[in-house]
Design an enzyme around this catalytic site. Structure first.
Site, PDB file in Angstrom:
ATOM      1  N   GLU A 291     -69.089   2.503  77.736  1.00 39.29           N
ATOM      2  CA  GLU A 291     -69.649   3.234  76.590  1.00 39.29           C
ATOM      3  C   GLU A 291     -69.451   2.471  75.284  1.00 39.29           C
ATOM      4  OE1 GLU A 291     -68.353   7.308  76.086  1.00 39.29           O
ATOM      5  OE2 GLU A 291     -69.878   8.042  77.457  1.00 39.29           O
ATOM      6  N   HIS A 312     -63.357  -5.099 102.491  1.00 44.42           N
ATOM      7  CA  HIS A 312     -64.112  -4.883 103.723  1.00 44.42           C
ATOM      8  C   HIS A 312     -65.466  -4.247 103.432  1.00 44.42           C
ATOM      9  CE1 HIS A 312     -60.594  -5.924 106.254  1.00 44.42           C
ATOM     10  NE2 HIS A 312     -59.980  -5.618 105.124  1.00 44.42           N
ATOM     11  N   LYS A 426     -79.590  13.865  77.978  1.00 53.22           N
ATOM     12  CA  LYS A 426     -79.377  15.249  77.520  1.00 53.22           C
ATOM     13  C   LYS A 426     -80.678  15.837  76.982  1.00 53.22           C
ATOM     14  CE  LYS A 426     -74.557  14.656  76.133  1.00 53.22           C
ATOM     15  NZ  LYS A 426     -73.645  14.587  74.985  1.00 53.22           N
TER      16      LYS A 426
HETATM   17  O1  PA5 Z   1     -66.263   9.198  75.075  1.00 54.25           O
HETATM   18  C1  PA5 Z   1     -67.011  10.081  74.732  1.00 54.25           C
HETATM   19  O2  PA5 Z   1     -67.218  10.331  73.547  1.00 54.25           O
HETATM   20  C2  PA5 Z   1     -67.692  10.959  75.763  1.00 54.25           C
HETATM   21  O3  PA5 Z   1     -67.440  10.516  77.036  1.00 54.25           O
HETATM   22  C3  PA5 Z   1     -67.200  12.394  75.628  1.00 54.25           C
HETATM   23  O4  PA5 Z   1     -65.811  12.403  75.786  1.00 54.25           O
HETATM   24  C4  PA5 Z   1     -67.858  13.306  76.650  1.00 54.25           C
HETATM   25  O5  PA5 Z   1     -69.244  13.253  76.512  1.00 54.25           O
HETATM   26  C5  PA5 Z   1     -67.373  14.727  76.482  1.00 54.25           C
HETATM   27  O6  PA5 Z   1     -67.605  15.175  75.189  1.00 54.25           O
HETATM   28  P1  PA5 Z   1     -66.926  16.478  74.625  1.00 54.25           P
HETATM   29  O7  PA5 Z   1     -65.471  16.256  74.577  1.00 54.25           O
HETATM   30  O8  PA5 Z   1     -67.522  16.667  73.277  1.00 54.25           O
HETATM   31  O9  PA5 Z   1     -67.288  17.606  75.570  1.00 54.25           O
END
Ligand code: PA5
Length: 449
Positions: A291, A312, A426
């Site tokens: 990310e 394996h 989303k």
């Molecule tokens: O790293 C990030 O920002 C995302 O992976 C969020 O943690 C994830 O989308 C969950 O978001 P939230 O804590 O707002 O539910």
């Protein structure tokens, strides 16, 4: 001093000293941006001094609530996704008995941690609710935004279940909400229902939040020592801050090596472990790096393997497939090294040549043999070693990876603290679900089906 060690010796053919030296000015600049909070995404650098600044009051409160959860629960359900899930699971899985769920609670000394809201599979959640009919449980719901669909859907199911099981008042005493200080649906819900709440600092993004209550409450509720985890992370924070010279700074050297390899076409990094307990640590790392770096049509693709199991399966590809990969081997010494291979009178399996040897030592030989084979096959190997898998060393490792990621992102020229690409699915999902406000998108997407 820190316990973690980074070695680039098995990548020397690809990462020369001259290339490393040439990146020192850039990594110094990246480091300056992190500490002076002057780079892209600078509103999300709260994690940098988090370990050393966690208050005694917060730690004590977390421990008190964890003790209550431990006392009243056979199971603790942790409801969250992405950064609100992976860090806690990484630490809990790494340090818990893999067969703990099969032990009775007295032996185990803490509840079993199960997870919800990290996907939308109906069968999983239905089975979880069936299980919760039969046990005493507490619920930790985590969402920074408070609006993420997966945990919000699961929390609706769980809230209904826990209220039916214990009544609204008692249920509220078993629910812990970790969310933004002021905004978001979860905050409103928690306030309205009187849940115990913890705040996720505004300046700490999801994937950098394991050392906030997001990770610390579930970890403490699983019976682990959060003070040692934080102490380990603080050790690494102090060390990295004081070693401005990149040559002595493992996070800087990791970022430099990754960057050199990336520019030589090594666009996939495989984090390899030799301990199944660290599978979720690898998952956490994948999210952190994926990310943070995968944007603007750039970035190293983070993959993970568990050896020797995956030797394996994926071992063939790593040895002889497309040469766009490098490996980072995460070595964790075993704590119980006294399991030796028994002698056999007839030696039908031909294993007597290693009879009496510790399994850990055989695993170590497998690791060295694999690293050398992969290097011979054209795969550079970096190695990160922690001497023992415990809270303190994991704290060091977590902070090392966070800093390595921030520096890597700045070296690559991306903002390591945003994740704009996560929104695309989303929008489509909301359009298909006909969420109010998405009417135009709904109309457009239906035409594509
Ligand atoms: O790293 C990030 O920002 C995302 O992976 C969020 O943690 C994830 O989308 C969950 O978001 P939230 O804590 O707002 O539910």
């Amino acid at each position: 001093m820190i316990n973690l060690k980074l070695s680039l010796s098995k990548a020397e053919q690809w990462v020369s000293q001259n290339e490393i030296d040439a990146l020192f000015p850039s990594v110094r600049l990246a480091s300056k941006k992190v500490y002076e909070k002057s780079g892209a995404g600078n509103g999300f650098l709260g994690w940098v001094d988090l370990p050393c600044t966690i208050s005694e009051e917060l730690l004590a409160r977390l421990e008190t609530d964890a003790a209550k959860i431990i006392n009243q629960s056979d199971i603790v359900v942790v409801c969250g996704i992405g950064g609100s899930y992976l860090g806690a699971r990484a630490v809990i899985d790494a340090l818990s008995n893999p067969f703990g769920a099969l032990l009775d609670k007295k032996t185990r000394k803490a509840p079993i941690v199960v997870y919800a809201g990290h996907h939308l599979n109906a069968e999983y959640h239905a089975k979880l609710l069936q299980l919760l009919d039969t046990v005493n449980y507490s619920l930790i719901v985590i969402s920074k935004s408070g609006t993420t669909t997966e945990p919000a859907v699961a929390f609706r199911l769980l809230k209904k279940h826990i209220e039916k099981k214990y009544g609204t008042t008692q249920a509220a005493e078993r629910i812990y909400a970790i969310t933004d200080a002021s905004k978001g649906a979860l905050k409103k819900l928690a306030t309205a229902n009187g849940y115990t709440t913890y705040v996720i600092p505004d300046d700490v993004g999801g994937r950098y939040s394991v050392l906030t209550p997001v990770g610390l409450l579930p970890i403490a509720a699983s019976g682990l020592n959060i003070r040692e985890l934080v102490a380990g992370a603080s050790r690494m924070e102090e060390f990295l801050k004081n070693y401005e010279n990149p040559a002595e700074n493992p996070a800087a050297m990791y970022a430099i090596a990754r960057n050199i390899l990336y520019h030589k076409g090594k666009t996939t990094e495989i984090l390899a472990g030799y301990n199944p307990s660290i599978s979720f640590l690898i998952e956490w790392w994948k999210q952190l790096y994926g990310e943070s770096e995968g944007k603007d049509q750039k970035g190293i693709f983070p993959a993970g393997v568990n050896f020797t199991t995956d030797l394996h399966s994926l071992g063939q590809y790593i040895q002889e497939g497309l040469r766009n990969i490098f490996e980072t081997v995460l070595t964790t010494a075993n704590q119980d090294q006294n399991l030796t291979i028994p002698h056999s009178k007839d030696d039908l399996d031909g294993l007597n040549y290693i009879a009496g040897q510790e399994i850990a030592s055989v695993n170590q030989k497998a690791k060295i043999g694999t690293m050398l084979a992969h290097v011979d096959g054209g795969v550079p190997n970096l190695e990160i070693t922690i001497p023992e898998l415990n809270e303190g060393n994991l704290g060091e490792l977590i902070y090392f990876f966070e800093m390595g990621c921030a520096l890597s992102g700045y070296l690559l020229g991306v903002n390591p603290f945003d994740q704009p690409g996560v929104e695309a699915y989303k929008v489509n999902m909301f359009a298909l679900l006909q969420k109010p406000g998405f009417e135009k998108e709904t109309e457009q997407i239906l035409k594509r089906l």
